[in-house]
Design a protein around this motif. Structure first.
Motif, short mmCIF file in Angstrom:
data_model
loop_
_atom_site.label_atom_id
_atom_site.label_comp_id
_atom_site.label_asym_id
_atom_site.label_seq_id
_atom_site.Cartn_x
_atom_site.Cartn_y
_atom_site.Cartn_z
N TYR A 35 0.86 -1.16 0.00
CA TYR A 35 0.00 0.00 0.00
C TYR A 35 0.91 1.22 0.00
CZ TYR A 35 -3.83 -3.03 1.65
OH TYR A 35 -4.78 -4.02 1.78
N GLN A 37 0.88 5.65 0.95
CA GLN A 37 0.16 6.78 1.52
C GLN A 37 0.94 8.05 1.18
OE1 GLN A 37 -0.12 7.00 5.84
NE2 GLN A 37 -2.20 7.84 5.70
N LEU A 39 1.58 11.90 1.49
CA LEU A 39 1.44 12.74 2.68
C LEU A 39 0.09 13.44 2.73
CD1 LEU A 39 3.03 13.74 5.16
CD2 LEU A 39 3.74 15.70 3.79
N LYS A 42 -5.13 9.35 1.83
CA LYS A 42 -5.53 8.03 2.31
C LYS A 42 -4.47 6.98 2.02
CE LYS A 42 -10.45 8.47 1.30
NZ LYS A 42 -11.59 7.83 0.63
N VAL A 43 -4.55 5.91 2.76
CA VAL A 43 -3.77 4.72 2.45
C VAL A 43 -4.42 4.06 1.22
CG1 VAL A 43 -3.03 2.46 3.28
CG2 VAL A 43 -3.12 4.39 4.86
N PHE A 45 -4.31 1.00 -1.82
CA PHE A 45 -3.84 -0.32 -2.20
C PHE A 45 -3.04 -0.25 -3.50
CE2 PHE A 45 -3.97 -4.80 -2.99
CZ PHE A 45 -4.29 -4.98 -4.32
N MET A 89 4.77 7.28 1.65
CA MET A 89 5.11 6.16 2.54
C MET A 89 4.59 4.89 1.88
SD MET A 89 6.57 6.56 5.55
CE MET A 89 5.88 5.63 6.91
N PHE A 91 3.81 0.96 2.51
CA PHE A 91 3.59 -0.02 3.56
C PHE A 91 3.45 -1.42 2.96
CE2 PHE A 91 3.12 2.87 6.98
CZ PHE A 91 2.38 3.96 6.55
N PRO A 107 6.21 -0.95 9.37
CA PRO A 107 6.33 0.46 9.78
C PRO A 107 6.43 1.43 8.62
CG PRO A 107 8.41 -0.67 10.05
CD PRO A 107 7.43 -1.72 9.65
N ARG A 110 9.62 5.52 3.89
CA ARG A 110 9.33 6.84 3.32
C ARG A 110 10.20 7.04 2.11
NH1 ARG A 110 6.54 10.90 4.49
NH2 ARG A 110 6.09 10.23 6.60
#
Lengths: 114, 112
Positions: A35, A37, A39, A42-43, A45, A89, A91, A107, A110
Motif C-alpha cells: 500500500y 500513503q 502525505l 488516504k492509504v 492499495f 510512505m 507499507f 512500519p 518513506r
C-alpha cells in the motif's frame, strides 16, 4: 510477537532512478500486500500477492512497478523509473489468509523522489 | 462519493472523556477493520468485525458493526493521551475485492 519489517525506513532517490523497497512479512503468512500513503492522503492499495503471483493490482500499479518474492522470507517492491509523484510512505502488509482476515502492516518506507 | 466515509475528520477531547468515531461504507462489507496510526508511522491493527451486530472490545476501545454491515463505530472510554493518533477504518468485500480500502482517517488529540 511476530511483526512485519521493512527496509529502508527512508529512501531518497533522484527522479528516473530505480528503487527497491524490501519487506519481511510474518513468517507463516501467505498473502502479501503493498500500500502507499501520499502525505496527507488516504492509504491506497497497490498490489496483492499470493502463491508467487499477483492476485490483484490497482490502477496505480502500472508497468513501472513490480513485485517479487525472491526467497522464502523477503517481499520486494521495485519502481523502475521513479517520478516525483511516487514520493510517499510505502507499507507492506501480510495476512495468513486472504479476504476477511486481518492484515498486519510494517512500519513503512518513506520514499522521497527529488 | 467516498467508498468509506469517516467522521469526524478530527477530534480534540479532554483526557478522561469518551468519544466515538464513525465509519460508513457505501458497499456491503465482508470485514471492517480498525487501525491506529501515529503520524508518519505504520498502521497498528486494533480490531476486525465481520458479523452484523458484532461488537468487540480491547482495553478501553469498543467497536461495533451494524446489522446491515455498512456502518461501524469506534468508542473510546475515558480517553488518555496514549489514545492520540489517527484512527483508520478499512474494509473488504465482494465489491471491494481482496484488498483493504481505507477511509481518510480521524485525527484524535487528547488534552491533558
Amino acid at each position: 510477537e511476530p511483526e512485519v519489517t521493512q527496509t529502508p525506513s527512508h529512501q531518497v532517490t533522484q527522479m528516473g532512478q530505480e528503487v527497491i523497497l524490501r519487506c519481511v512479512p510474518i513468517s507463516n503468512h501467505l498473502y502479501f500486500y503493498w500500500y502507499r500513503q501520499i502525505l496527507g492522503q488516504k492509504v491506497e492499495f497497490l498490489v496483492s500477492f499470493y502463491n508467487n503471483e499477483i492476485s490483484e493490482k490497482s490502477e496505480i500499479f502500472d508497468d513501472q512497478f513490480s513485485v517479487e518474492r525472491p526467497d522464502g522470507s523477503n517481499f520486494t517492491l521495485k519502481i523502475r523509473s521513479t517520478k516525483l509523484e511516487d514520493s510517499a510512505m510505502y507499507f507492506c502488509a501480510s495476512s495468513d489468509q486472504g479476504q476477511s482476515y486481518e492484515q498486519y502492516f510494517g512500519p513503512g518506507t518513506r520514499l522521497t523522489v527529488t | 462519493s467516498q467508498e468509506l466515509e469517516q467522521s469526524p475528520q478530527s477530534l480534540i477531547v479532554q483526557e478522561g472523556k469518551n468519544l466515538t468515531i464513525n465509519c460508513t461504507s457505501s458497499k456491503t462489507l465482508y470485514g471492517l477493520y480498525w487501525y491506529k496510526q501515529k503520524y508518519g508511522e505504520g498502521l497498528i491493527f486494533l480490531m476486525m468485525l465481520q458479523k452484523g451486530g458484532e461488537e468487540k472490545s480491547h482495553e478501553k476501545i469498543t467497536a461495533k458493526l451494524d446489522e446491515k454491515k455498512q456502518q461501524s463505530s469506534l468508542h473510546i472510554t475515558a480517553s488518555q493521551p496514549s489514545h492520540a493518533g489517527i484512527y483508520l477504518c478499512g474494509a473488504d468485500g465482494r465489491e471491494y475485492g481482496n484488498k483493504l480500502v481505507f477511509g481518510a482517517g480521524t485525527i484524535l488529540r487528547v488534552k491533558s
